[in-house]
Enzyme design. Sequence first.
Site, PDB file in Angstrom:
ATOM      1  N   ARG A 133       0.816  -1.222   0.000  1.00  0.00           N
ATOM      2  CA  ARG A 133       0.000   0.000   0.000  1.00  0.00           C
ATOM      3  C   ARG A 133       0.851   1.274   0.000  1.00  0.00           C
ATOM      4  O   ARG A 133       0.322   2.365  -0.217  1.00  0.00           O
ATOM      5  CB  ARG A 133      -0.951  -0.010   1.199  1.00  0.00           C
ATOM      6  CG  ARG A 133      -2.178  -0.882   0.979  1.00  0.00           C
ATOM      7  CD  ARG A 133      -3.095  -0.865   2.188  1.00  0.00           C
ATOM      8  NE  ARG A 133      -2.624  -1.775   3.234  1.00  0.00           N
ATOM      9  CZ  ARG A 133      -3.189  -1.882   4.429  1.00  0.00           C
ATOM     10  NH1 ARG A 133      -4.229  -1.135   4.748  1.00  0.00           N
ATOM     11  NH2 ARG A 133      -2.712  -2.736   5.320  1.00  0.00           N
ATOM     12  N   ASN A 186      39.328  26.192  -8.987  1.00  0.00           N
ATOM     13  CA  ASN A 186      39.974  25.006  -8.423  1.00  0.00           C
ATOM     14  C   ASN A 186      39.995  23.809  -9.359  1.00  0.00           C
ATOM     15  O   ASN A 186      40.666  22.822  -9.072  1.00  0.00           O
ATOM     16  CB  ASN A 186      39.291  24.612  -7.109  1.00  0.00           C
ATOM     17  CG  ASN A 186      37.802  24.376  -7.266  1.00  0.00           C
ATOM     18  OD1 ASN A 186      37.162  24.964  -8.128  1.00  0.00           O
ATOM     19  ND2 ASN A 186      37.255  23.512  -6.432  1.00  0.00           N
ATOM     20  N   ARG A 237      45.623  43.577 -14.936  1.00  0.00           N
ATOM     21  CA  ARG A 237      44.503  44.115 -15.706  1.00  0.00           C
ATOM     22  C   ARG A 237      44.991  44.527 -17.082  1.00  0.00           C
ATOM     23  O   ARG A 237      46.136  44.963 -17.238  1.00  0.00           O
ATOM     24  CB  ARG A 237      43.913  45.354 -15.027  1.00  0.00           C
ATOM     25  CG  ARG A 237      43.403  45.184 -13.619  1.00  0.00           C
ATOM     26  CD  ARG A 237      43.001  46.529 -13.074  1.00  0.00           C
ATOM     27  NE  ARG A 237      42.577  46.460 -11.677  1.00  0.00           N
ATOM     28  CZ  ARG A 237      42.641  47.468 -10.838  1.00  0.00           C
ATOM     29  NH1 ARG A 237      43.119  48.648 -11.241  1.00  0.00           N
ATOM     30  NH2 ARG A 237      42.224  47.335  -9.589  1.00  0.00           N
TER      31      ARG A 237
END
Length: 457
Positions: free
Chosen positions: A16, A389, A443
């Site tokens: 059931r 990572n 940068r």
Amino acid sequence: MNKTSAIVLAAGMGTRMKSDLVKVMHPVAGPPMIEWPVAAAFASGVERCVLVVGHQQEKVRNCFAGRTEVSFAVQAEQLGTGHAVACAMPEIDSDADTVLILCGDTPLLTEQSLRAMLKAHAESGACVTVMTATVENPFGYGRIVKDEAGNVVAITEEKDASEAERLIREVNAGGYCVDRAFLAGAVAKLDNNNAQKEYYLTDVVRQARAKGLSCRSYQVGDSREISGVNDRVQMAEASRVLRRRINEELMRAGVTMIDPDAVYIERGVQIGRDSVIHPGAVIRGNTVIGERCRIEQNTLIIDCRIADDVAVKAGSVLEESVVGPDAAIGPMAHLRPGTELSAHVKIGNFVETKKAFMGEGSKASHLTYLGDATIGRDVNIGCGTITCNYDGVKKHKTVIEDGVFVGSDVQLVAPVTVGKNSLIAAGTTVTKDVPADSLAIARSPQVNKEGWTLRKK
């Protein structure tokens, strides 16, 4: 001193439930259903427990792996409760005086009720003690038939009951205390001459009476305890009752819950006094939370160790992590397995960590990923920082030493080490080690082309 062993019936599939998983292995307020009656039995003083297994027996066995006080008996074909007990009897210790028999799908049974029934059984000198309850609607239960002296003379199943017997509201709860020597002989003599063509354990009462032996009943005070779980509706109700018990025990020990009906805490979780749990919190597994913590709404905490005075803010997820005292996490942060935060660490909104250690006083306030990283004390991680990572094949480690300031939108391409007291300029991609006390800046030169937009128009 009376020695008691237990038999827990757990061989059925549970059709059931409409599931591919055997019924007793469905989780109920945390642990698999079968763990609740077994735990209650041991807490009541039982020394050994035999689980009768059948369908998916390996799953049940694995649930109790390493538990030498638990053994197993196989019921290859489910022919009724009496047959199940007969399968288990060879595993019962020969020096046991009493056998406690329970159903594996009754997670609401309490240690207190079992202990009281065992005590009543011993004091009465009865051969058989049947656990019973009085219910409003006894349909489907076996009826307890007694004589004028209150002795149990029969337990009649629903399909075999007369009209008069069906009016009885005291019903069989499925738990028994039975003299071991008598039980061994009684189950060997059971027959299946009944509507279900099964070997009923209830027939041991008739055998005891035929021998002039005493059969008594022990009625539980709360009829909900005897509730079996046969489908998912009943399982949800059982989980609700158990969660309420867990929450009430914690509140009585000094934990505040703003709305205990909306807090979901599994068995085994420990929470210190004066901690406050807000609605929607889900706390699972072997989690330990210290004192004076604040667990805000809609948080998920799994298998974590959280020290005192920690704030876990709304919407955060913590898994298999260690959090030091006076730390703040979130809102909407994610601590993945292997994270370890020291004291006074701040993990802000939309920060994700994985196998990351952060030293005392360090902070990552927002929009950051820190994976496979060791971060020292008093480090500032700027918004948008990423430890890169994974190279597509292996994971690599990032080390950031004490006192480092990492500006916004920085990528640290592991393996890489940033020396102490260094500063990483905003927008930098770090591809090689940075010495201590240095400025790292990477940068592209800015070019201003004056009048460019006017020419495009």
